[in-house]
Design a protein around this motif. Structure first.
Motif, PDB file in Angstrom:
ATOM      1  N   SER A  10      -4.140  61.512   5.579  1.00  0.00           N
ATOM      2  CA  SER A  10      -4.839  61.156   6.810  1.00  0.00           C
ATOM      3  C   SER A  10      -6.053  62.057   7.032  1.00  0.00           C
ATOM      4  O   SER A  10      -6.889  61.764   7.869  1.00  0.00           O
ATOM      5  CB  SER A  10      -3.900  61.255   8.013  1.00  0.00           C
ATOM      6  OG  SER A  10      -3.448  62.573   8.174  1.00  0.00           O
ATOM      7  N   ASN A  11      -6.154  63.121   6.277  1.00  0.00           N
ATOM      8  CA  ASN A  11      -7.269  64.043   6.408  1.00  0.00           C
ATOM      9  C   ASN A  11      -8.562  63.357   5.959  1.00  0.00           C
ATOM     10  O   ASN A  11      -8.625  62.774   4.872  1.00  0.00           O
ATOM     11  CB  ASN A  11      -6.971  65.288   5.548  1.00  0.00           C
ATOM     12  CG  ASN A  11      -8.053  66.316   5.591  1.00  0.00           C
ATOM     13  OD1 ASN A  11      -9.165  66.067   5.147  1.00  0.00           O
ATOM     14  ND2 ASN A  11      -7.721  67.478   6.111  1.00  0.00           N
ATOM     15  N   PRO A  65     -20.669  58.899  13.707  1.00  0.00           N
ATOM     16  CA  PRO A  65     -20.627  59.061  15.169  1.00  0.00           C
ATOM     17  C   PRO A  65     -19.621  60.128  15.619  1.00  0.00           C
ATOM     18  O   PRO A  65     -19.903  60.886  16.553  1.00  0.00           O
ATOM     19  CB  PRO A  65     -20.215  57.676  15.677  1.00  0.00           C
ATOM     20  CG  PRO A  65     -20.625  56.732  14.610  1.00  0.00           C
ATOM     21  CD  PRO A  65     -20.446  57.492  13.323  1.00  0.00           C
ATOM     22  N   PHE A  66     -18.479  60.190  14.961  1.00  0.00           N
ATOM     23  CA  PHE A  66     -17.476  61.197  15.319  1.00  0.00           C
ATOM     24  C   PHE A  66     -18.030  62.598  15.086  1.00  0.00           C
ATOM     25  O   PHE A  66     -17.916  63.473  15.950  1.00  0.00           O
ATOM     26  CB  PHE A  66     -16.200  60.973  14.502  1.00  0.00           C
ATOM     27  CG  PHE A  66     -15.036  61.818  14.956  1.00  0.00           C
ATOM     28  CD1 PHE A  66     -14.182  61.359  15.942  1.00  0.00           C
ATOM     29  CD2 PHE A  66     -14.789  63.067  14.395  1.00  0.00           C
ATOM     30  CE1 PHE A  66     -13.100  62.125  16.366  1.00  0.00           C
ATOM     31  CE2 PHE A  66     -13.718  63.845  14.808  1.00  0.00           C
ATOM     32  CZ  PHE A  66     -12.868  63.364  15.801  1.00  0.00           C
ATOM     33  N   GLU A 140      -7.287  63.491  12.863  1.00  0.00           N
ATOM     34  CA  GLU A 140      -7.691  62.473  13.835  1.00  0.00           C
ATOM     35  C   GLU A 140      -8.837  61.634  13.272  1.00  0.00           C
ATOM     36  O   GLU A 140      -8.830  60.398  13.366  1.00  0.00           O
ATOM     37  CB  GLU A 140      -8.114  63.120  15.157  1.00  0.00           C
ATOM     38  CG  GLU A 140      -8.618  62.124  16.179  1.00  0.00           C
ATOM     39  CD  GLU A 140      -9.221  62.765  17.420  1.00  0.00           C
ATOM     40  OE1 GLU A 140      -9.752  62.003  18.247  1.00  0.00           O
ATOM     41  OE2 GLU A 140      -9.180  64.001  17.563  1.00  0.00           O
ATOM     42  N   LEU A 141      -9.814  62.298  12.689  1.00  0.00           N
ATOM     43  CA  LEU A 141     -10.942  61.587  12.093  1.00  0.00           C
ATOM     44  C   LEU A 141     -10.453  60.687  10.953  1.00  0.00           C
ATOM     45  O   LEU A 141     -10.892  59.539  10.825  1.00  0.00           O
ATOM     46  CB  LEU A 141     -11.998  62.573  11.593  1.00  0.00           C
ATOM     47  CG  LEU A 141     -13.213  61.992  10.878  1.00  0.00           C
ATOM     48  CD1 LEU A 141     -13.898  60.922  11.716  1.00  0.00           C
ATOM     49  CD2 LEU A 141     -14.180  63.118  10.504  1.00  0.00           C
ATOM     50  N   ARG A 146      -9.326  55.284   8.721  1.00  0.00           N
ATOM     51  CA  ARG A 146      -8.391  54.297   8.171  1.00  0.00           C
ATOM     52  C   ARG A 146      -8.358  53.049   9.055  1.00  0.00           C
ATOM     53  O   ARG A 146      -8.326  51.926   8.562  1.00  0.00           O
ATOM     54  CB  ARG A 146      -6.997  54.893   8.019  1.00  0.00           C
ATOM     55  CG  ARG A 146      -6.434  54.507   6.678  1.00  0.00           C
ATOM     56  CD  ARG A 146      -5.074  54.978   6.348  1.00  0.00           C
ATOM     57  NE  ARG A 146      -4.943  56.415   6.382  1.00  0.00           N
ATOM     58  CZ  ARG A 146      -3.974  57.040   7.026  1.00  0.00           C
ATOM     59  NH1 ARG A 146      -3.074  56.380   7.704  1.00  0.00           N
ATOM     60  NH2 ARG A 146      -3.897  58.340   6.999  1.00  0.00           N
ATOM     61  N   GLN A 147      -8.372  53.252  10.366  1.00  0.00           N
ATOM     62  CA  GLN A 147      -8.408  52.111  11.292  1.00  0.00           C
ATOM     63  C   GLN A 147      -9.710  51.325  11.112  1.00  0.00           C
ATOM     64  O   GLN A 147      -9.701  50.089  11.151  1.00  0.00           O
ATOM     65  CB  GLN A 147      -8.262  52.585  12.738  1.00  0.00           C
ATOM     66  CG  GLN A 147      -6.879  53.119  13.061  1.00  0.00           C
ATOM     67  CD  GLN A 147      -6.818  53.840  14.400  1.00  0.00           C
ATOM     68  OE1 GLN A 147      -7.828  54.237  14.974  1.00  0.00           O
ATOM     69  NE2 GLN A 147      -5.595  54.029  14.895  1.00  0.00           N
ATOM     70  N   GLY A 148     -10.798  52.035  10.921  1.00  0.00           N
ATOM     71  CA  GLY A 148     -12.091  51.368  10.671  1.00  0.00           C
ATOM     72  C   GLY A 148     -12.073  50.574   9.379  1.00  0.00           C
ATOM     73  O   GLY A 148     -12.629  49.482   9.312  1.00  0.00           O
TER      74      GLY A 148
END
Length: 153
Positions: A10-11, A65-66, A140-141, A146-148
């Protein structure tokens, strides 16, 4: 029975590194085709284009953006990356209007590959250290990326 579940990282840095290696392998596979079947070359080029575009969309819509919301001095790096993306998109557009029989098709893929290699080097030597030194929650990023990616599929 061993039912091991493989959980993708997830990193954000790990996710980007995986994408870099996957795309680099696709470029290598294409370039190793040599004077092969033109239909196979076109399929490879389409896979490369699709995956590279997806990679850029995730960066442009989520990653950049993040970063900019968390690191003010990241603007120059993001600007340079966006300019590189424009160049990738121009080469991809050229490929989409060519056939593999076109005399510049292989050269265009090769230039795209070389530019991607430079981009990856810059990303891993400039962006990654900046991220590691920052207060950014890379997990979190990564989840957001992954959602994107799921939205792009």
């Amino acid at each position: 029975m061993n039912t091991q579940v493989i959980v993708p990282p997830s990193n954000a840095i790990d996710l980007l590194t995986i994408d870099h290696r996957k795309l680099s392998e696709l470029f290598t596979d294409y370039l190793e085709l040599g004077e092969g079947d033109s239909r196979l070359k076109e399929k490879f080029a389409n896979f490369l284009s699709r995956d590279l575009l997806k990679y850029m969309i995730i960066q442009e819509n989520v990653f950049f953006p993040f970063i900019l919301s968390k690191i003010k001095r990241g603007q120059d790096l993001v600007d340079e990356a966006i300019v590189a993306h424009v160049g990738f998109k121009e080469l991809i557009a050229k490929l989409q209007h060519m056939g593999a029989d076109d005399e510049l098709f292989d050269a265009t893929v090769k230039v795209l590959s070389q530019r991607f290699d430079v981009y990856v080097d810059d990303m891993e030597s400039c962006f990654f250290p900046l991220l590691k030194r920052s207060e950014i929650d890379l997990d979190e990023l990564g989840v957001r990326m992954r959602q994107g990616a799921e939205k792009v599929d």
